[in-house]
Design a protein around this motif. Structure first.
Motif, PDB file in Angstrom:
ATOM      1  N   THR A  41       0.815  -1.212   0.000  1.00 52.50           N
ATOM      2  CA  THR A  41       0.000   0.000   0.000  1.00 52.50           C
ATOM      3  C   THR A  41       0.853   1.268   0.000  1.00 52.50           C
ATOM      4  OG1 THR A  41      -1.840  -1.125   1.109  1.00 52.50           O
ATOM      5  CG2 THR A  41      -1.777   1.282   1.228  1.00 52.50           C
ATOM      6  N   VAL A  42       1.827   1.343   0.907  1.00 53.54           N
ATOM      7  CA  VAL A  42       2.641   2.560   1.010  1.00 53.54           C
ATOM      8  C   VAL A  42       3.428   2.833  -0.271  1.00 53.54           C
ATOM      9  CG1 VAL A  42       4.502   3.684   2.278  1.00 53.54           C
ATOM     10  CG2 VAL A  42       2.756   2.412   3.521  1.00 53.54           C
ATOM     11  N   PRO A  43       4.157   1.849  -0.841  1.00 55.77           N
ATOM     12  CA  PRO A  43       4.866   2.133  -2.092  1.00 55.77           C
ATOM     13  C   PRO A  43       3.942   2.498  -3.246  1.00 55.77           C
ATOM     14  CG  PRO A  43       5.715   0.133  -1.078  1.00 55.77           C
ATOM     15  CD  PRO A  43       4.487   0.501  -0.331  1.00 55.77           C
ATOM     16  N   LEU A  44       2.771   1.873  -3.320  1.00 54.43           N
ATOM     17  CA  LEU A  44       1.858   2.172  -4.413  1.00 54.43           C
ATOM     18  C   LEU A  44       1.331   3.606  -4.339  1.00 54.43           C
ATOM     19  CD1 LEU A  44      -0.149  -1.146  -4.795  1.00 54.43           C
ATOM     20  CD2 LEU A  44       1.153   0.012  -6.569  1.00 54.43           C
ATOM     21  N   ILE A  45       1.239   4.163  -3.137  1.00 58.04           N
ATOM     22  CA  ILE A  45       0.815   5.557  -2.990  1.00 58.04           C
ATOM     23  C   ILE A  45       1.984   6.499  -3.234  1.00 58.04           C
ATOM     24  CG2 ILE A  45      -0.106   7.271  -1.391  1.00 58.04           C
ATOM     25  CD1 ILE A  45      -2.177   5.261  -2.287  1.00 58.04           C
ATOM     26  N   VAL A  46       3.116   6.236  -2.575  1.00 61.49           N
ATOM     27  CA  VAL A  46       4.258   7.151  -2.638  1.00 61.49           C
ATOM     28  C   VAL A  46       4.886   7.161  -4.030  1.00 61.49           C
ATOM     29  CG1 VAL A  46       6.545   7.638  -1.708  1.00 61.49           C
ATOM     30  CG2 VAL A  46       4.706   6.913  -0.175  1.00 61.49           C
ATOM     31  N   LEU A  47       5.140   5.984  -4.598  1.00 64.22           N
ATOM     32  CA  LEU A  47       5.794   5.920  -5.905  1.00 64.22           C
ATOM     33  C   LEU A  47       4.909   6.470  -7.019  1.00 64.22           C
ATOM     34  CD1 LEU A  47       7.605   2.457  -5.742  1.00 64.22           C
ATOM     35  CD2 LEU A  47       8.574   4.733  -5.432  1.00 64.22           C
ATOM     36  N   SER A  48       3.612   6.196  -6.952  1.00 63.69           N
ATOM     37  CA  SER A  48       2.724   6.735  -7.983  1.00 63.69           C
ATOM     38  C   SER A  48       2.670   8.255  -7.913  1.00 63.69           C
ATOM     39  CB  SER A  48       1.320   6.148  -7.836  1.00 63.69           C
ATOM     40  OG  SER A  48       0.771   6.448  -6.560  1.00 63.69           O
ATOM     41  N   LEU A  49       2.701   8.816  -6.705  1.00 66.04           N
ATOM     42  CA  LEU A  49       2.746  10.277  -6.570  1.00 66.04           C
ATOM     43  C   LEU A  49       4.055  10.831  -7.126  1.00 66.04           C
ATOM     44  CD1 LEU A  49       1.729  12.991  -5.568  1.00 66.04           C
ATOM     45  CD2 LEU A  49       2.579  12.397  -3.279  1.00 66.04           C
ATOM     46  N   ALA A  50       5.167  10.158  -6.839  1.00 65.78           N
ATOM     47  CA  ALA A  50       6.466  10.619  -7.348  1.00 65.78           C
ATOM     48  C   ALA A  50       6.499  10.577  -8.872  1.00 65.78           C
ATOM     49  CB  ALA A  50       7.579   9.751  -6.767  1.00 65.78           C
ATOM     50  N   LEU A  51       5.981   9.522  -9.475  1.00 67.20           N
ATOM     51  CA  LEU A  51       5.954   9.429 -10.938  1.00 67.20           C
ATOM     52  C   LEU A  51       5.066  10.513 -11.537  1.00 67.20           C
ATOM     53  CD1 LEU A  51       5.695   5.552 -11.422  1.00 67.20           C
ATOM     54  CD2 LEU A  51       7.709   6.993 -11.716  1.00 67.20           C
TER      55      LEU A  51
END
Length: 311
Positions: free
Chosen positions: A100-110
């Motif tokens: 959950t955390v990577p899917l939120i953080v990384l998608s925001l960064a991209l």
């Protein structure tokens, strides 16, 4: 004299009222006529199976039909003391935390990177979103080859740097991480697209005003961008938690719950209890316990989001 004047007016008003009521009834009947096919399918394929599944959870129903009578809350009591169930639930929670955390953080960064105005933005959007359109079977086949301990690309790259090969799907210590990496690559495009759309809806005037006041890029990010992305983040967090808790496809096809049950999810355990162990009553009881857990998680998250958004 007034009666003669008022009577036609009252009659006309009554006629208009009756006409409106008739038209309203006609619109209502038309609406029900359009909604009826969906309502019938909804009842047949959702309401009826849900009610029947609840009934099964109080029975000892099996594929052979033996012991199919009512057993009360025995299935629920057995489920609460079943170590395999708790292990599967723990695996599911662990997967949810890891993904959950990577899917939120990384998608925001991209989304932030693409929104900066990189050349060929359409290509970046396409490349990030394209994996989300693939079927789970295609994704699993691709990553199974990538994770192959002897012929896989990942271990081949590691060998170039002198690292030892890793049994990505055979080692209990890394199997769940391997599933999470596959899930990130596969589903991050959906979150990325929603974040990118939200970023493009932020008025440019706010950034211009902030720049005039001397705010740099980082200040604008934390004072303008992230606060205005709050509703989108809340939506994605809710969707991601529910999707992660219900994970099944990629785990079942990549590892089949192994090795040694280290990646078996609660949904897979429900499936195995009903269609491998043939205990339909018991699997129904587990399903409703899991449903209750999802409802509790959703309510807790809803209250938390409302509390944070309250003035």
């Amino acid at each position: 004299m007034s009666t003669a004047i008022d009577t036609p007016a009252a009659a006309a008003e009554e006629t208009i009222t009756q006409g409106r009521a008739k038209a309203k009834r006609g619109e209502t009947l038309t609406g029900w006529a359009f909604a009826a096919p969906f309502a019938v399918l909804f009842v047949l394929f959702l309401v009826v199976p849900a009610v029947y599944g609840l009934y099964l959870s109080f029975t000892g129903e099996t594929l052979t039909g033996a012991g199919s009578g009512l057993v009360g809350f025995a299935n629920y009591g057995e489920a609460l003391t079943d170590p395999d169930l708790w292990k599967s639930l723990g695996n599911t929670v662990w997967f949810t935390v890891l993904s959950t955390v990577p899917l939120i953080v990384l998608s925001l960064a991209l989304a932030l990177l693409v929104n900066l105005g990189l050349p060929g933005r359409w290509l970046w959007r396409l490349s990030f979103f394209m994996p989300y359109l693939l079927a789970s079977t295609v994704v699993v086949m691709f990553w199974s080859w990538m994770y192959n301990p002897t012929l896989g690309l990942i271990n081949g790259v590691l060998a170039k740097f002198g690292a030892a090969p890793v049994a990505w799907l055979q080692d209990p210590k890394v199997a769940m991480i391997s599933v999470v990496i596959t899930t990130l690559w596969w589903t991050i495009g959906f979150n990325f697209l929603l974040y990118l759309a939200a970023l493009q809806n932020i008025p440019e005037e706010q950034f211009e005003a902030a720049a005039i006041d001397g705010a740099g890029k980082w200040r604008q990010l934390f004072s303008i961008v992230i606060p205005q992305l709050g509703p989108t983040t809340a939506l994605l967090l809710t969707l991601q938690l529910l999707a992660s808790l219900k994970v099944f496809d990629q785990i079942y096809m990549l590892t089949n719950g192994g090795p040694a049950g280290s990646t078996r999810s609660i949904v897979q355990y429900i499936y195995e209890s009903g269609f491998t162990g043939y205990r339909f009553g018991y699997s129904s009881a587990i399903s409703y316990l899991f449903f209750a857990l999802i409802v509790l998680v959703s309510l807790a998250q809803y209250k938390l989001i409302n509390r944070r958004s309250a003035p």
